[in-house]
Enzyme design. Structure first.
Site: not given
Length: 406
Positions: A65, A69, A72, A109, A142, A202, A272
Site C-alpha cells: 500500500c 498509516c 498497518c 467484507c 460490504c 460502516c 462489532r
C-alpha cells in the site's frame, strides 16, 4: 452506581451521554468492570437481544500500500512479513466468501489495500460482488477499498454491494500523528459518499495506539455524529515491522470499558468487536459479547484469529445465538425499507446510534490483527506483559493454497 443507572436510562431512550459521562466510564476501576459490563449489557440486549452477527473478511489484494498509516502491516515501508499478492479473481474471492458463509457469516467484507480504487478496480470488485451474490443471494456484501472518488459508491451499490467500510480510526486532533498521506477529512468524505449512495455506512476506530481517554471519546462521538450503521472497534495488534510494534497499552478490562463506552454513545448501532479481540480480551472475550452484537469469524486481513469453530462455541457457551440470514440486524427505527439494513434511513435514530486496520488494515473494521490461541502457560504472566505469542501472520485462506479459517 448512579452513573451507570443514568447511562442505561439514556441508552434505552437513544439519548447521548455527555462527554463527561463517557470519560467516566473509561475511568472506572477494574473492580467495577463487571458492573459496567452489566449496565451496558442492558442497552445491548434491549436493542439487539442475544443475537450475534457474524462477519467474514476476504482480503482481495494484500500488501504494497502507498499510504503510511503507522498501525498497518500493509503500509508503505512495512517490514512485516505478511502475504503479498495482487487482486484475487472473482471466482477465487467468491470461493473464499463461501467458506465464511458456510461457517455462519451473514456479511462478507471485501477489502483491498491501497489509497483508493481506480475505476478498473471498481469493475473488478463489482464482478466479485455479483459472483458472490449469484452463489448466495441473501449474503450481505460490504466493500472496503479506501478513499472513494465521485460516482464509485453508486457503482458499487448498482453491482449489489450493501455496505461500505471506512474507519475514522482515531480523533481528528491526533490523526496526523498516525497518518500523513491522507487526512481525517478525507475519511469523513468517503463515509459521506457511501451514505449518499444509499450504502449502509460502516466506520469505527482503533484503540491501543497510545491515545488518551479524551481521544477515544472524541472519535466515538464523531462516529455518532457521522451516523454509521456499524461501528467496528479494533484493538491494535502491534505487528513486528510497523512503527507501532512496541505499543502494548491494553488490558482485557480496558478493552471492556472501551466497548461499553462505545455502546453507551451508540446504543442502537451494530457495535462489532473487530481485530485484536483474541490478543487483548483473551479469555474475557465472552464478556465482550454482552457489549457488542457483532464479531468477525475466523482470520483477519494479515493475521490469524481464533478458529471459526472456537468462535461458534464461545457464542453458544456464553448464552448467545448466531443471527440468521433472515433476521434484520438493526432495530426497526434504523432499518431501511429499501435494502433491509440501515442504508441511510436514520430519522430519529439519535446518531451513531479503509482498508487500514490495527494490524495493517482496518478495513471493514477488523484489521487490528488477531491472533492464534497458544497453549496455556502454567507460569503467571505480569498483567502488562506484551502477548506477542498471540500474534501470528496469516498464512492460510485468500492468497494461499490452504483452506481458510471459518
Amino acid at each position: 452506581m448512579d452513573l451507570l443507572n443514568t447511562l442505561v436510562d439514556k441508552g434505552l431512550r437513544r439519548e447521548s451521554p455527555t462527554r463527561a459521562e463517557a470519560l467516566a466510564v473509561l475511568a472506572t476501576s477494574d473492580d467495577d468492570v463487571l458492573d459496567v459490563v452489566a449496565a451496558a449489557g442492558k442497552v445491548r440486549r434491549h436493542w439487539f437481544g442475544r443475537r450475534v452477527k457474524l462477519n467474514y473478511l476476504v482480503n482481495l489484494k494484500s500488501g504494497l500500500c502507498p499510504e503510511d498509516c503507522s498501525y498497518c502491516s500493509q503500509r508503505l515501508g512495512s517490514k512485516a512479513e505478511i502475504l503479498k499478492y495482487t487482486w484475487l479473481k472473482p471466482d477465487q474471492a467468491s470461493a473464499a466468501a463461501a467458506a465464511g458463509v458456510s461457517g455462519g457469516a451473514k456479511r462478507v467484507c471485501l477489502v483491498a489495500s491501497g489509497r483508493g480504487p481506480t475505476d478498473r478496480d471498481v469493475d473488478r470488485v463489482s464482478d466479485t460482488i455479483r459472483a458472490i451474490k449469484e452463489q448466495n443471494e441473501s449474503v450481505e456484501v460490504c466493500a472496503c477499498l479506501g478513499l472513494l472518488s465521485d460516482g464509485q459508491a453508486e457503482r458499487l451499490r448498482e453491482a449489489g454491494a450493501d455496505a461500505y467500510n471506512h474507519n475514522l480510526n482515531t480523533s481528528e486532533s491526533t490523526y496526523g500523528d498516525i497518518t500523513t498521506t491522507h487526512t481525517y477529512a478525507d475519511r469523513v468524505d468517503t463515509v459521506n459518499k457511501a451514505h449518499a449512495a444509499g450504502l449502509s455506512a460502516c466506520s469505527g476506530l482503533i484503540a491501543g495506539m497510545g491515545e488518551s481517554d479524551e481521544d477515544l471519546v472524541d472519535v466515538v462521538f464523531s462516529l455518532r455524529e457521522l451516523d454509521p450503521d456499524s461501528v467496528p472497534v479494533n484493538f491494535l495488534i502491534p505487528m513486528e515491522g510497523t512503527p507501532l510494534a512496541k505499543e502494548w497499552h491494553l488490558t482485557p478490562q480496558r478493552c471492556l470499558r472501551i466497548l461499553a463506552m462505545t455502546r453507551f454513545v451508540c446504543p442502537d448501532v451494530e457495535v462489532r468487536i473487530a481485530g485484536g479481540r483474541e490478543v487483548h480480551l483473551r479469555t474475557m472475550q465472552p464478556l465482550a459479547l454482552h457489549l457488542a452484537n457483532s464479531i468477525f469469524l475466523g482470520d483477519y486481513l494479515t493475521s490469524e484469529g481464533q478458529s471459526g469453530h472456537a468462535d461458534l462455541e464461545m457464542i453458544a457457551d456464553a448464552g448467545f445465538e448466531v443471527e440468521g440470514a433472515g433476521e434484520v440486524t438493526l432495530p426497526e427505527h434504523r432499518a431501511s425499507v429499501v435494502r433491509g439494513e440501515g442504508c441511510g434511513s436514520h430519522e430519529g435514530a439519535g446518531g451513531c446510534g479503509s482498508h487500514e486496520g490495527a494490524d495493517g488494515d482496518a478495513g471493514c473494521g477488523a484489521h487490528a490483527g488477531g491472533g492464534v490461541c497458544a497453549p496455556a502457560s502454567t507460569t503467571p504472566r505480569p498483567a502488562d506483559e506484551p502477548r506477542t505469542d498471540l500474534v501470528a501472520v496469516r498464512r492460510r485462506g485468500a492468497g494461499t493454497d490452504l483452506a481458510p479459517n471459518a
